[in-house]
Design a protein around this motif. Structure first.
Motif, PDB file in Angstrom:
ATOM      1  N   LYS A 178       0.828  -1.212   0.000  1.00  0.00           N
ATOM      2  CA  LYS A 178       0.000   0.000   0.000  1.00  0.00           C
ATOM      3  C   LYS A 178       0.856   1.255   0.000  1.00  0.00           C
ATOM      4  N   LEU A 179       0.472   2.189  -0.847  1.00  0.00           N
ATOM      5  CA  LEU A 179       1.144   3.483  -0.914  1.00  0.00           C
ATOM      6  C   LEU A 179       0.386   4.537  -0.115  1.00  0.00           C
ATOM      7  N   MET A 180      -0.917   4.572  -0.290  1.00  0.00           N
ATOM      8  CA  MET A 180      -1.718   5.570   0.420  1.00  0.00           C
ATOM      9  C   MET A 180      -3.189   5.199   0.379  1.00  0.00           C
ATOM     10  N   THR A 181      -3.918   5.752   1.340  1.00  0.00           N
ATOM     11  CA  THR A 181      -5.373   5.609   1.375  1.00  0.00           C
ATOM     12  C   THR A 181      -5.989   6.927   0.927  1.00  0.00           C
ATOM     13  N   VAL A 182      -6.919   6.848   0.013  1.00  0.00           N
ATOM     14  CA  VAL A 182      -7.571   8.050  -0.517  1.00  0.00           C
ATOM     15  C   VAL A 182      -8.577   8.568   0.507  1.00  0.00           C
ATOM     16  N   PRO A 183      -8.464   9.829   0.895  1.00  0.00           N
ATOM     17  CA  PRO A 183      -9.442  10.397   1.838  1.00  0.00           C
ATOM     18  C   PRO A 183     -10.861  10.279   1.289  1.00  0.00           C
ATOM     19  N   PHE A 184     -11.801  10.146   2.190  1.00  0.00           N
ATOM     20  CA  PHE A 184     -13.199   9.983   1.797  1.00  0.00           C
ATOM     21  C   PHE A 184     -13.679  11.160   0.956  1.00  0.00           C
ATOM     22  N   ASP A 185     -14.412  10.847  -0.097  1.00  0.00           N
ATOM     23  CA  ASP A 185     -15.062  11.847  -0.949  1.00  0.00           C
ATOM     24  C   ASP A 185     -14.061  12.738  -1.684  1.00  0.00           C
ATOM     25  N   GLU A 186     -12.870  12.210  -1.974  1.00  0.00           N
ATOM     26  CA  GLU A 186     -11.872  12.973  -2.724  1.00  0.00           C
ATOM     27  C   GLU A 186     -11.488  12.195  -3.971  1.00  0.00           C
ATOM     28  N   ASN A 187     -11.257  12.913  -5.057  1.00  0.00           N
ATOM     29  CA  ASN A 187     -10.811  12.260  -6.286  1.00  0.00           C
ATOM     30  C   ASN A 187      -9.488  11.545  -6.016  1.00  0.00           C
ATOM     31  N   PRO A 188      -9.379  10.267  -6.367  1.00  0.00           N
ATOM     32  CA  PRO A 188      -8.167   9.512  -6.021  1.00  0.00           C
ATOM     33  C   PRO A 188      -6.892  10.094  -6.624  1.00  0.00           C
ATOM     34  N   TYR A 189      -6.979  10.591  -7.849  1.00  0.00           N
ATOM     35  CA  TYR A 189      -5.770  11.119  -8.488  1.00  0.00           C
ATOM     36  C   TYR A 189      -5.391  12.491  -7.940  1.00  0.00           C
ATOM     37  N   SER A 190      -6.378  13.247  -7.506  1.00  0.00           N
ATOM     38  CA  SER A 190      -6.075  14.510  -6.823  1.00  0.00           C
ATOM     39  C   SER A 190      -5.411  14.222  -5.482  1.00  0.00           C
ATOM     40  N   ALA A 191      -5.890  13.173  -4.812  1.00  0.00           N
ATOM     41  CA  ALA A 191      -5.294  12.780  -3.530  1.00  0.00           C
ATOM     42  C   ALA A 191      -3.855  12.313  -3.729  1.00  0.00           C
ATOM     43  N   MET A 192      -3.619  11.555  -4.793  1.00  0.00           N
ATOM     44  CA  MET A 192      -2.262  11.092  -5.076  1.00  0.00           C
ATOM     45  C   MET A 192      -1.349  12.265  -5.432  1.00  0.00           C
ATOM     46  N   ALA A 193      -1.892  13.252  -6.136  1.00  0.00           N
ATOM     47  CA  ALA A 193      -1.107  14.448  -6.468  1.00  0.00           C
ATOM     48  C   ALA A 193      -0.654  15.153  -5.193  1.00  0.00           C
ATOM     49  N   SER A 194      -1.544  15.245  -4.221  1.00  0.00           N
ATOM     50  CA  SER A 194      -1.183  15.851  -2.933  1.00  0.00           C
ATOM     51  C   SER A 194      -0.163  14.987  -2.195  1.00  0.00           C
ATOM     52  N   PHE A 195      -0.321  13.672  -2.296  1.00  0.00           N
ATOM     53  CA  PHE A 195       0.602  12.735  -1.643  1.00  0.00           C
ATOM     54  C   PHE A 195       2.018  12.898  -2.191  1.00  0.00           C
ATOM     55  N   PHE A 196       2.133  13.140  -3.490  1.00  0.00           N
ATOM     56  CA  PHE A 196       3.447  13.297  -4.111  1.00  0.00           C
ATOM     57  C   PHE A 196       4.226  14.480  -3.535  1.00  0.00           C
ATOM     58  N   LYS A 197       3.537  15.393  -2.874  1.00  0.00           N
ATOM     59  CA  LYS A 197       4.195  16.575  -2.314  1.00  0.00           C
ATOM     60  C   LYS A 197       4.714  16.333  -0.893  1.00  0.00           C
ATOM     61  N   THR A 198       4.365  15.192  -0.313  1.00  0.00           N
ATOM     62  CA  THR A 198       4.847  14.871   1.029  1.00  0.00           C
ATOM     63  C   THR A 198       6.234  14.249   0.944  1.00  0.00           C
TER      64      THR A 198
END
Length: 213
Positions: A178-198
């Motif tokens: 597992k890389l990340m869990t997508v926050p509820f009610d959020e677009n998965p790819y937008s969530a991954m885009a935010s994850f890439f900044k961590t």
């Protein structure tokens, strides 16, 4: 219909009479011939000789700029100039954009179709998009998340990472970690885009980037 006279601090009644020289009832004498104010197809042209109607509509009518506006060629020219300059800025920006960023921007408009387009098709459609909607184009071109979101989509399409069927979890496609869990009610790819900044996400991004090369 009333007009507030600031000089006298009084409400004065307006009346459009075609045989009078004043738009104010208290300044009209004798019999009056009432005229009709009619907009056709949303427009009304008032001849130069019709000073009374011009004054009513331009100076005194209480609904000016509420239900109608007066044509202002200077303002129209300003708006046209702004639009043209915006279009030029967008087209100039589009000329300097590389293919990866072009794909990211166009994916917002065209979806997965961009994965099947050649570089020339991407460049052509990017220029057309910049010309037809320069404001949105420039917003997308300056949005880091657009490129990161596209990077995540490409990584998924290349089977480097995997998005679960319920679209709640990203994993490595090779081992299922597992890389990340997508926050509820959020677009998965937008969530991954935010994850890439961590901090952790930067390492994942770099690892994916190596797999693309």
């Amino acid at each position: 219909m009333l007009h507030y006279d600031e000089k006298t601090n009084e409400q004065r009644e307006l009346r459009y009479a075609t045989n009078q020289n004043s738009p104010f009832k208290d300044e009209q004498n004798g019999e009056v011939t009432l005229g009709h104010i009619v907009f056709k197809n949303g427009s009304l042209f008032v001849p130069k000789r019709n000073q009374v109607l011009q004054k009513i509509l331009s100076l005194y009518h209480p609904l000016k700029n509420k239900i109608y506006t007066e044509l202002d060629q200077v303002e129209i020219a300003k708006d046209d100039l702004f639009d043209l300059e915006l279009e030029i800025d967008a087209l100039n920006a589009a000329q300097g954009i590389d293919i990866d960023q072009a794909e990211a921007i166009l994916r917002v408009e065209l979806g997965s179709k961009v994965s099947e387009m050649s570089s020339k098709e991407l460049k052509r459609d990017l220029l057309l998009f910049a010309k037809s909607n320069p404001k949105l184009f420039l917003e997308l071109a300056n949005d880091d998340n657009v490129q990161l979101r596209n990077f995540a989509i490409r990584a998924t399409e290349a089977h480097i990472i995997k998005l679960a069927d319920d679209q709640r979890t990203f994993t490595w496609a090779s081992n299922g970690r597992k890389l990340m869990t997508v926050p509820f009610d959020e677009n998965p790819y937008s969530a991954m885009a935010s994850f890439f900044k961590t901090d952790e996400g930067i390492q994942v991004f770099q690892s994916i980037e190596k797999k693309f090369s």
